[in-house]
Design an enzyme around this catalytic site. Sequence first.
Site, PDB file in Angstrom:
ATOM      1  N   HIS A  56       0.915  -1.245  -0.120  1.00 54.62           N
ATOM      2  CA  HIS A  56       0.032  -0.097   0.159  1.00 54.62           C
ATOM      3  C   HIS A  56       0.972   1.287   0.170  1.00 54.62           C
ATOM      4  O   HIS A  56       1.507   1.623   0.906  1.00 54.62           O
ATOM      5  CB  HIS A  56      -0.869   0.035   1.045  1.00 54.62           C
ATOM      6  CG  HIS A  56      -1.719   1.356   1.428  1.00 54.62           C
ATOM      7  ND1 HIS A  56      -1.584   2.272   2.346  1.00 54.62           N
ATOM      8  CD2 HIS A  56      -2.895   1.562   0.712  1.00 54.62           C
ATOM      9  CE1 HIS A  56      -2.528   2.897   2.216  1.00 54.62           C
ATOM     10  NE2 HIS A  56      -3.356   2.784   1.311  1.00 54.62           N
ATOM     11  N   HIS A  90      -0.990  10.297  -3.441  1.00 50.56           N
ATOM     12  CA  HIS A  90      -2.116   9.640  -2.528  1.00 50.56           C
ATOM     13  C   HIS A  90      -3.361  11.074  -2.833  1.00 50.56           C
ATOM     14  O   HIS A  90      -4.447  10.703  -3.055  1.00 50.56           O
ATOM     15  CB  HIS A  90      -1.964   9.251  -1.350  1.00 50.56           C
ATOM     16  CG  HIS A  90      -3.353   9.027  -0.660  1.00 50.56           C
ATOM     17  ND1 HIS A  90      -4.163   9.820  -0.115  1.00 50.56           N
ATOM     18  CD2 HIS A  90      -4.118   7.721  -0.739  1.00 50.56           C
ATOM     19  CE1 HIS A  90      -5.157   9.190   0.361  1.00 50.56           C
ATOM     20  NE2 HIS A  90      -5.113   7.899  -0.004  1.00 50.56           N
ATOM     21  N   GLU A 112      -4.336   2.992  -8.613  1.00 48.73           N
ATOM     22  CA  GLU A 112      -5.911   3.803  -8.308  1.00 48.73           C
ATOM     23  C   GLU A 112      -5.937   4.953  -9.319  1.00 48.73           C
ATOM     24  O   GLU A 112      -4.924   5.956  -9.027  1.00 48.73           O
ATOM     25  CB  GLU A 112      -6.045   3.980  -6.918  1.00 48.73           C
ATOM     26  CG  GLU A 112      -7.280   4.690  -6.466  1.00 48.73           C
ATOM     27  CD  GLU A 112      -7.670   4.831  -4.978  1.00 48.73           C
ATOM     28  OE1 GLU A 112      -6.899   4.355  -4.214  1.00 48.73           O
ATOM     29  OE2 GLU A 112      -8.516   5.726  -4.713  1.00 48.73           O
TER      30      GLU A 112
HETATM   31  O1  G3P Z   1      -6.977   1.581  -2.941  1.00 49.10           O
HETATM   32  C1  G3P Z   1      -7.100   1.046  -1.821  1.00 49.10           C
HETATM   33  C2  G3P Z   1      -6.762   2.027  -0.592  1.00 49.10           C
HETATM   34  O2  G3P Z   1      -5.471   2.439  -0.838  1.00 49.10           O
HETATM   35  C3  G3P Z   1      -7.897   2.884  -0.385  1.00 49.10           C
HETATM   36  O3  G3P Z   1      -7.382   4.060   0.442  1.00 49.10           O
HETATM   37  O4  G3P Z   1      -7.134   6.308   0.739  1.00 49.10           O
HETATM   38  O5  G3P Z   1      -5.306   4.704   1.141  1.00 49.10           O
HETATM   39  O6  G3P Z   1      -6.016   5.201  -1.087  1.00 49.10           O
HETATM   40  P1  G3P Z   1      -6.259   5.016   0.149  1.00 49.10           P
HETATM   41 CA    CA Z   2      -5.208   3.782  -2.854  1.00 49.27          CA
END
Ligand code: G3P
Ligand code: CA
Length: 324
Positions: A11, A53, A147
């Site tokens: 992540h 992000h 993403e």
């Molecule tokens: O994309 C999965 C997870 O990363 C979603 O939360 O806010 O960390 O992008 P975020």
């Molecule tokens: Ca994400």
Amino acid sequence: MNKSDPIVIAHRGASGYLPEHTLASKAMAHAMGADFIEQDVVLSRDGTAIVLHDIYLDSTTNVARCFPDRARSDGRFYAIDFDLHEIRRLRVHERTHLDIGRSELAVFTERFPAQPALFQVPTLAEEIIMLAGLDRSRGQRTGLYIELKSPNWHRQEGLDLSAAIIQVLSETGYWNRPQQVFLQCFDDQTLRELRHDLKAPLPMIQLIGNNSWDEDSEVDYDYLRTSKGLSYVASYAQGIGPFIPHIYLGKTTSGEVHLSELVELAHAHGLLVHPYTLRRDELPHGIDSFSELLNILIHSAGIDGLFTDFPDIVVDFLRKSMIT
Ligand code: G3P
Ligand code: CA
């Protein structure tokens, strides 16, 4: 790894150890054996896909010091207001709080120090080239897990996020690698457009948040978690990315783990389940250790993959599970 083992998605890279979305944290995740490495993508003013992000630059870079006059009226510094050559002048640090008086405070206080700003914001193309290079030099085949961040907001600002990402994936040869690339988004319409209009040949994951979050989508996340909602998701996506509390509901007073039916329901609709975000330093209520969380989600709930800031611990946990 067993065929049935869940996939480990780093992540924002190995973000438990190095500032998120830096090439250093991605290289570390690669070395730790993550199956997939995540890229959150937004656009710069000149339309370059960058790995970041937030749609803002101020939580993870020194933009306020470099360009003090470039905040919008809400006080935020938007990536889309800066050309790539300006973003290249910035230095990335560990994520910090933005609240007044706390601007130097790291969100995760035990992680990499917030003060040194040593790193740069990578473009999506640069990150892919680095990971492909590491795949070659290390004899691996690591996946991308991209993403699309706030695609509707980008459109309102005059830029097409999907098109920019498709262009990078095409130019780097990843657009036709369904085994090696996932696309993920909180917005159902963006994924549907990718599937039906743009003919994306890649597996897609519908991220599921809470309706109370400001997620740049009109979709009802409570509905998506129902059987009808999951049937709708299965018409354009291969899986869901739920928030951990959508699966782990807590413990009873006698300590019994209470799980939702979401994983079972999703599987009944042929959907993969990749929850976010497993953090050693941010455990859900009632969970005493990271390994307990892993046990619950992997062995009790039966998830197919997981987003984690600590890919090394999960890889090690899965290796040990295989031995025993
Ligand atoms: O994309 C999965 C997870 O990363 C979603 O939360 O806010 O960390 O992008 P975020
Ligand atoms: Ca994400």
